[in-house]
Motif scaffolding. Structure first.
Motif, PDB file in Angstrom:
ATOM      1  N   UNK A 184     -20.237   6.981  17.293  1.00  0.00           N
ATOM      2  CA  UNK A 184     -20.938   7.817  16.326  1.00  0.00           C
ATOM      3  C   UNK A 184     -19.966   8.677  15.529  1.00  0.00           C
ATOM      4  N   UNK A 185     -20.028   8.605  14.211  1.00  0.00           N
ATOM      5  CA  UNK A 185     -19.084   9.313  13.355  1.00  0.00           C
ATOM      6  C   UNK A 185     -19.234  10.816  13.484  1.00  0.00           C
ATOM      7  N   UNK A 186     -20.469  11.306  13.704  1.00  0.00           N
ATOM      8  CA  UNK A 186     -20.665  12.744  13.868  1.00  0.00           C
ATOM      9  C   UNK A 186     -19.956  13.249  15.114  1.00  0.00           C
ATOM     10  N   UNK A 187     -20.103  12.524  16.228  1.00  0.00           N
ATOM     11  CA  UNK A 187     -19.443  12.942  17.460  1.00  0.00           C
ATOM     12  C   UNK A 187     -17.926  12.891  17.333  1.00  0.00           C
ATOM     13  N   UNK A 188     -17.416  11.944  16.561  1.00  0.00           N
ATOM     14  CA  UNK A 188     -15.968  11.863  16.371  1.00  0.00           C
ATOM     15  C   UNK A 188     -15.459  12.985  15.467  1.00  0.00           C
ATOM     16  N   UNK A 189     -16.357  13.674  14.804  1.00  0.00           N
ATOM     17  CA  UNK A 189     -15.954  14.814  13.986  1.00  0.00           C
ATOM     18  C   UNK A 189     -15.998  16.137  14.720  1.00  0.00           C
ATOM     19  N   UNK A 229     -12.172  26.929  11.892  1.00  0.00           N
ATOM     20  CA  UNK A 229     -10.756  27.250  12.068  1.00  0.00           C
ATOM     21  C   UNK A 229      -9.930  26.043  12.488  1.00  0.00           C
ATOM     22  N   UNK A 230     -10.564  25.008  13.052  1.00  0.00           N
ATOM     23  CA  UNK A 230      -9.831  23.793  13.395  1.00  0.00           C
ATOM     24  C   UNK A 230      -9.887  22.772  12.259  1.00  0.00           C
ATOM     25  N   UNK A 231     -10.454  23.181  11.112  1.00  0.00           N
ATOM     26  CA  UNK A 231     -10.512  22.345   9.897  1.00  0.00           C
ATOM     27  C   UNK A 231     -11.087  20.960  10.184  1.00  0.00           C
ATOM     28  N   UNK A 232     -12.220  20.929  10.882  1.00  0.00           N
ATOM     29  CA  UNK A 232     -12.846  19.651  11.214  1.00  0.00           C
ATOM     30  C   UNK A 232     -13.561  19.063   9.996  1.00  0.00           C
ATOM     31  N   UNK A 236     -22.345  15.477   8.908  1.00  0.00           N
ATOM     32  CA  UNK A 236     -23.660  16.110   8.831  1.00  0.00           C
ATOM     33  C   UNK A 236     -23.882  17.030  10.027  1.00  0.00           C
ATOM     34  N   UNK A 237     -23.411  16.631  11.201  1.00  0.00           N
ATOM     35  CA  UNK A 237     -23.601  17.472  12.376  1.00  0.00           C
ATOM     36  C   UNK A 237     -22.787  18.757  12.264  1.00  0.00           C
ATOM     37  N   UNK A 238     -21.559  18.657  11.785  1.00  0.00           N
ATOM     38  CA  UNK A 238     -20.737  19.863  11.647  1.00  0.00           C
ATOM     39  C   UNK A 238     -21.289  20.813  10.591  1.00  0.00           C
ATOM     40  N   UNK A 239     -21.917  20.260   9.572  1.00  0.00           N
ATOM     41  CA  UNK A 239     -22.595  21.117   8.594  1.00  0.00           C
ATOM     42  C   UNK A 239     -23.680  21.938   9.288  1.00  0.00           C
ATOM     43  N   UNK A 240     -24.435  21.296  10.176  1.00  0.00           N
ATOM     44  CA  UNK A 240     -25.477  22.018  10.911  1.00  0.00           C
ATOM     45  C   UNK A 240     -24.874  23.103  11.792  1.00  0.00           C
ATOM     46  N   UNK A 476     -18.219  23.642   3.517  1.00  0.00           N
ATOM     47  CA  UNK A 476     -19.343  22.717   3.384  1.00  0.00           C
ATOM     48  C   UNK A 476     -18.834  21.487   2.635  1.00  0.00           C
ATOM     49  N   UNK A 477     -18.103  21.724   1.567  1.00  0.00           N
ATOM     50  CA  UNK A 477     -17.580  20.631   0.761  1.00  0.00           C
ATOM     51  C   UNK A 477     -16.116  20.336   1.063  1.00  0.00           C
ATOM     52  N   UNK A 478     -15.530  21.015   2.056  1.00  0.00           N
ATOM     53  CA  UNK A 478     -14.149  20.845   2.493  1.00  0.00           C
ATOM     54  C   UNK A 478     -13.145  21.304   1.443  1.00  0.00           C
ATOM     55  N   UNK A 479     -13.370  21.027   0.185  1.00  0.00           N
ATOM     56  CA  UNK A 479     -12.500  21.520  -0.875  1.00  0.00           C
ATOM     57  C   UNK A 479     -13.357  22.218  -1.921  1.00  0.00           C
TER      58      UNK A 479
END
Length: 563
Positions: A184-189, A229-232, A236-240, A476-479
């Motif tokens: 799962x890409x969310x879990x890998x993030x 702070x870890x710049x993950x 979608x999960x990290x946004x939540x 949210x948008x990383x940049x």
């Protein structure tokens, strides 16, 4: 010719911020919910990691048996928050169930190195007088020898991590790490704190505790802090995690420590950027200054000691800043400017070498390694200028010589340890490798330069509402979102008397006229011949409380096309 395009064609009736986020590929329903309330319409799940239920079973069993439980974390913000989340969860269960188990948290200092180490493992074995469980957080996936030693001596181990395996994955233990056993890409993030959160909440589900929901909200805030702070990556999960966490903090669900940060800074309208440049670096500074336990003590603070602990963290961060500034000044004097890269030794920069390397690499656009001495080795932080795959270069040197003792990282940032006596030979070979790469660097032959922006806007879009709306989108948008305003007329130009590279423009299109200062673009504008019919590319910003546009590029009308 410069061709400017956006990622998607969108309905112009959508608000500017929605258009930016949809262009970035985010789900419209979640965007609607976050922009409307600050909360997503579904909170992050926590039982969807392989082995997370087994991990909870293991911890539950040791709590019931009255075991000695150790959490081994890391010295950065992610490691500290991970340790806090799982340590606090276990501590609450022990307290409310009257268990005889004990919980201990070990955060190594940078001087001890990253990850579970043999010296600490031996101390646990030597002092073992009870059933014992060691849980790693934010590390462990690469500590096969240390884990094997613990197992051989009758100590149970549970690995929770978020890093990629490197060929030294522990055997005969359960591992909770998406890169090891999830697709799962969310879990890998996830950051380490995200993994620890999922373990903690799965564990808490096994107990009927009245505080469970409060703990969920409190821990989610700490996941948000660590994710930022870890710049993950902003999955979608990290946004939540980030946006629910920030909103929960604003609404008063934070621990005593993070709520004190909010009130101390007189800020009830926190956004992710406040964490990225405020609390995050303050927590990280403790590890950089070899006082990681101060950060953990702060997160566990009560009302009586939170003020003193936070002041101590602020002072530590100030000391780190002063130390870094002085070290950069010394480093500047040691640079061999004619070489294709930079490799230098500095005294007493352990913990801040990465900051120094990043600063120098960005400034001089060269691969940079900053070493500090530790016993008979040199420990370095390496940063790429962007074009060179730095890890690949260093792996070549590792394969060809015996200079390198330890190496890890990725293409743009690495940690490296070399033999002290090998420094001169290593540096010479490092420069040779870089020369070979840079001399073969391909030359851009395409006459059309493609530039992607988040959206096309008009002059009237540079307003207070849009500039304020952009502010919370940091991470949210990383940049930072970039916009193009096409086919404008520059009807007024004024260069700063103190710095002619700063200029005040008055621009006009069919929607209206706007007057603003922008920085660092004056020389480029003069070099173009000061054209009046142009397209400008830049960022919406608030300068001194007023809406502004930070110009990044100016393109004369005849040199641009659009998609």
């Amino acid at each position: 010719m410069i061709n400017i395009k956006t990622l998607n064609k969108l309905d112009r009736d959508d608000e500017l911020i929605k258009r930016v986020l949809i262009n970035r590929g985010y789900d419209k329903d979640i965007i609607d919910a976050l922009l409307d309330t600050g909360y997503s319409n579904e909170l992050p799940a926590y039982d969807n990691l392989t082995n997370v239920n087994i991990g909870a079973d293991i911890i539950e069993s040791h709590i019931a048996n009255g075991s000695t439980i150790y959490i081994f974390g890391d010295y950065d913000s992610d490691g500290v928050n991970s340790s806090y989340i799982l340590g606090d969860a276990i501590n609450n269960i022990i307290y409310y169930t009257d268990s005889a188990a004990t919980i201990n948290i070990k955060l190594p200092e940078r001087s001890e190195g990253y990850g579970l180490n043999y010296k600490w493992c031996k101390s646990i074995v030597d002092n073992k007088d009870n059933d014992t469980l060691v849980i790693t957080v934010d590390n462990g996936i690469a500590q096969d020898k240390e884990v094997a030693y613990l197992l051989e001596n009758g100590i149970d181990v549970l690995i929770t991590d978020h890093h990629q395996p490197n060929g030294h994955t522990p055997k005969n233990v359960f591992i909770i790490d998406a890169f090891h056993n999830n697709d799962d890409i969310d879990n890998k993030g996830l950051c380490g704190a995200g993994v620890a959160f999922k373990v903690a909440m799965t564990l808490l589900d096994r107990y009927d505790l009245d505080v469970r929901n409060d703990l969920y909200y409190k821990y989610l805030i700490h996941v948000a802090i660590a994710t930022i702070t870890d710049s993950m990556p902003m999955t979608m999960e990290n946004i939540k995690y980030v946006y629910n966490g920030i909103q929960l903090l604003k609404d008063g669900y934070g621990s005593i420590a993070v709520d004190y940060f909010r009130t101390f800074n007189n800020n009830t309208d926190l956004v992710p950027k406040d964490i990225a440049f405020g609390l995050g670096p303050q927590i990280n500074s403790c590890g950089r200054m070899n006082n990681t336990c101060l950060a953990l003590d702060y997160l566990f603070a009560d009302e009586d000691d939170v003020e003193d602990l936070y002041n101590a963290i602020v002072n530590t961060n100030d000391e780190r800043k002063a130390k870094t500034k002085k070290a950069i000044e010394i480093a500047e004097e040691m640079i061999e400017y004619k070489q294709p890269g930079i490799a230098i030794q500095l005294a007493e920069v352990e913990g801040i070498a990465g900051i120094i390397a990043s600063h120098i690499s960005d400034k001089y656009n060269k691969c940079t390694i900053v070493f500090s001495q530790a016993d008979d080795v040199l420990i370095g932080s390496a940063r790429s200028e962007g074009f060179v795959n730095l890890l690949s270069v260093l792996k070549q040197i590792e394969a060809e010589t015996d200079y390198i003792v330890k190496l890890g990282g990725h293409a743009n940032a690495c940690g490296i340890t070399i033999k002290q006596e090998a420094f001169s030979n290593f540096k010479e070979l490092f420069y040779i490798k870089l020369n070979n790469i840079l001399s073969n660097k391909p030359i851009e032959t395409n006459s059309v330069i493609n530039v992607t922006v988040d959206d096309f806007i008009t002059v009237v879009d540079i307003n207070k509402n849009n500039c304020e709306a952009i502010r919370p989108l940091y991470f949210f948008t990383e940049t930072t979102p970039v916009f193009a305003i096409k086919d404008i007329t520059i009807i007024g130009v004024k260069y700063s008397a103190n710095n002619p590279n700063n200029v005040r423009f008055t621009i006009q299109d069919k929607s209206g006229t706007f007057d603003f200062w922008t920085w660092g673009i004056g020389e480029q504008y003069k070099a173009l011949g000061e054209p009046r019919l142009v397209t400008i590319i830049g960022e919406l910003d608030n300068k001194f409380g007023k809406p502004s546009f930070n110009v990044l590029n100016i393109i004369p009308k005849g040199e641009v096309s659009y998609e």
